[in-house]
Design a protein around this motif. Structure first.
Motif, PDB file in Angstrom:
ATOM      1  N   LEU A 180      45.891  28.529 -26.768  1.00 41.49           N
ATOM      2  CA  LEU A 180      45.483  28.680 -25.368  1.00 41.49           C
ATOM      3  C   LEU A 180      46.070  27.526 -24.562  1.00 41.49           C
ATOM      4  N   VAL A 181      46.779  27.855 -23.500  1.00 40.46           N
ATOM      5  CA  VAL A 181      47.367  26.829 -22.640  1.00 40.46           C
ATOM      6  C   VAL A 181      46.876  27.034 -21.211  1.00 40.46           C
ATOM      7  N   SER A 182      47.014  26.005 -20.417  1.00 40.24           N
ATOM      8  CA  SER A 182      46.614  26.070 -19.016  1.00 40.24           C
ATOM      9  C   SER A 182      47.317  27.250 -18.346  1.00 40.24           C
ATOM     10  N   GLY A 183      46.543  28.038 -17.630  1.00 39.03           N
ATOM     11  CA  GLY A 183      47.081  29.210 -16.955  1.00 39.03           C
ATOM     12  C   GLY A 183      46.935  30.495 -17.746  1.00 39.03           C
ATOM     13  N   ASP A 184      46.643  30.394 -19.045  1.00 40.37           N
ATOM     14  CA  ASP A 184      46.392  31.599 -19.842  1.00 40.37           C
ATOM     15  C   ASP A 184      45.125  32.283 -19.338  1.00 40.37           C
ATOM     16  N   ARG A 185      45.002  33.547 -19.659  1.00 40.67           N
ATOM     17  CA  ARG A 185      43.821  34.320 -19.274  1.00 40.67           C
ATOM     18  C   ARG A 185      42.916  34.472 -20.491  1.00 40.67           C
ATOM     19  N   LEU A 186      41.684  34.049 -20.310  1.00 45.54           N
ATOM     20  CA  LEU A 186      40.668  34.097 -21.364  1.00 45.54           C
ATOM     21  C   LEU A 186      39.626  35.131 -20.971  1.00 45.54           C
ATOM     22  N   GLY A 187      39.580  36.237 -21.716  1.00 44.06           N
ATOM     23  CA  GLY A 187      38.618  37.294 -21.435  1.00 44.06           C
ATOM     24  C   GLY A 187      37.377  37.143 -22.285  1.00 44.06           C
ATOM     25  N   ILE A 188      36.216  37.433 -21.678  1.00 42.54           N
ATOM     26  CA  ILE A 188      34.942  37.388 -22.405  1.00 42.54           C
ATOM     27  C   ILE A 188      34.270  38.737 -22.220  1.00 42.54           C
ATOM     28  N   VAL A 203      42.219  44.759 -19.666  1.00 44.18           N
ATOM     29  CA  VAL A 203      42.879  43.820 -20.587  1.00 44.18           C
ATOM     30  C   VAL A 203      44.388  43.841 -20.355  1.00 44.18           C
ATOM     31  N   GLU A 204      44.932  45.030 -20.169  1.00 36.91           N
ATOM     32  CA  GLU A 204      46.369  45.156 -19.943  1.00 36.91           C
ATOM     33  C   GLU A 204      46.779  44.581 -18.580  1.00 36.91           C
ATOM     34  N   ASN A 205      46.104  44.994 -17.523  1.00 40.57           N
ATOM     35  CA  ASN A 205      46.478  44.561 -16.170  1.00 40.57           C
ATOM     36  C   ASN A 205      46.267  43.070 -15.945  1.00 40.57           C
ATOM     37  N   ALA A 206      45.224  42.517 -16.581  1.00 39.82           N
ATOM     38  CA  ALA A 206      44.948  41.085 -16.426  1.00 39.82           C
ATOM     39  C   ALA A 206      45.820  40.244 -17.346  1.00 39.82           C
ATOM     40  N   ALA A 207      46.548  40.885 -18.235  1.00 44.97           N
ATOM     41  CA  ALA A 207      47.404  40.186 -19.195  1.00 44.97           C
ATOM     42  C   ALA A 207      46.617  39.110 -19.949  1.00 44.97           C
ATOM     43  N   ILE A 208      45.489  39.515 -20.512  1.00 50.25           N
ATOM     44  CA  ILE A 208      44.602  38.586 -21.213  1.00 50.25           C
ATOM     45  C   ILE A 208      45.287  38.073 -22.477  1.00 50.25           C
ATOM     46  N   ASP A 209      45.239  36.752 -22.651  1.00 49.94           N
ATOM     47  CA  ASP A 209      45.869  36.088 -23.796  1.00 49.94           C
ATOM     48  C   ASP A 209      44.910  35.877 -24.956  1.00 49.94           C
ATOM     49  N   VAL A 210      43.661  35.552 -24.644  1.00 53.13           N
ATOM     50  CA  VAL A 210      42.631  35.296 -25.654  1.00 53.13           C
ATOM     51  C   VAL A 210      41.394  36.078 -25.257  1.00 53.13           C
ATOM     52  N   LEU A 211      40.765  36.728 -26.238  1.00 50.18           N
ATOM     53  CA  LEU A 211      39.545  37.492 -25.995  1.00 50.18           C
ATOM     54  C   LEU A 211      38.417  36.966 -26.865  1.00 50.18           C
TER      55      LEU A 211
END
Length: 163
Positions: free
Chosen positions: A54-62, A100-108
């Motif tokens: 996980l890097v700064s700017g990545d998208r983290l979905g919960i 998930v696809e549209n937000a380009a989530i990197d980590v869930l």
């Protein structure tokens, strides 16, 4: 203006034993979580997520009910510079997949395997998936159980995080 990181660090330093939030135990009663404990867990989780990409700017979905794990993940994401996206696990599979696809989530971080089933093939497009509640059977590929994060938490002295 104070940052979330600054506020959490300051509260943990000034009032380490004061309750920050309350969390419902498995027995159903509410237990306080001190500022020091909250900060320590947030820092540990942020470091753990960074070590796994996980890097700064990545998208983290919960995708989870609003449990303590949600708040720890949310704050660790903010501390890490991630964009935190809360999703409703009650949404349809089609809607969750599209988000998930549209937000380009990197980590869930997801409640359980039932949520993974709803996400479908989108789960293969993220770097990492953390399951909060699941049996301890073998995790596949990019899936890790929440308990794995905390195995060595006590040994790190996790009271600081660099951004």
């Amino acid at each position: 203006m104070e940052t979330v990181l600054g506020f959490l660090k300051d509260q943990a330093r000034r009032t380490p034993d004061a309750p920050s939030i309350y969390s419902r135990s498995s027995a159903g009663d509410w237990k306080p979580v001190s500022w020091a404990t909250l900060w320590s867990k947030v820092v540990h989780l942020a470091k753990w997520l960074r070590k796994r990409g996980l890097v700064s700017g990545d998208r983290l979905g919960i995708i989870s009910p609003n449990y303590l794990e949600w708040e720890l993940t949310h704050l660790a994401g903010l501390v890490s510079g991630a964009i935190v996206i809360g999703l409703d696990g009650h949404d349809t599979a089609e809607r969750l997949q599209k988000i998930v696809e549209n937000a380009a989530i990197d980590v869930l971080v997801v409640k359980d395997r039932a949520v993974l089933v709803k996400i479908g093939e989108m789960s293969q497009r993220v770097k990492l998936i953390v399951l909060l509640y699941a049996d301890k059977e073998k995790m596949l590929g990019n899936v890790v159980h929440w308990d794995e994060i905390w195995k060595d938490a006590e040994s790190h002295g996790d009271d600081e995080v660099s951004l």
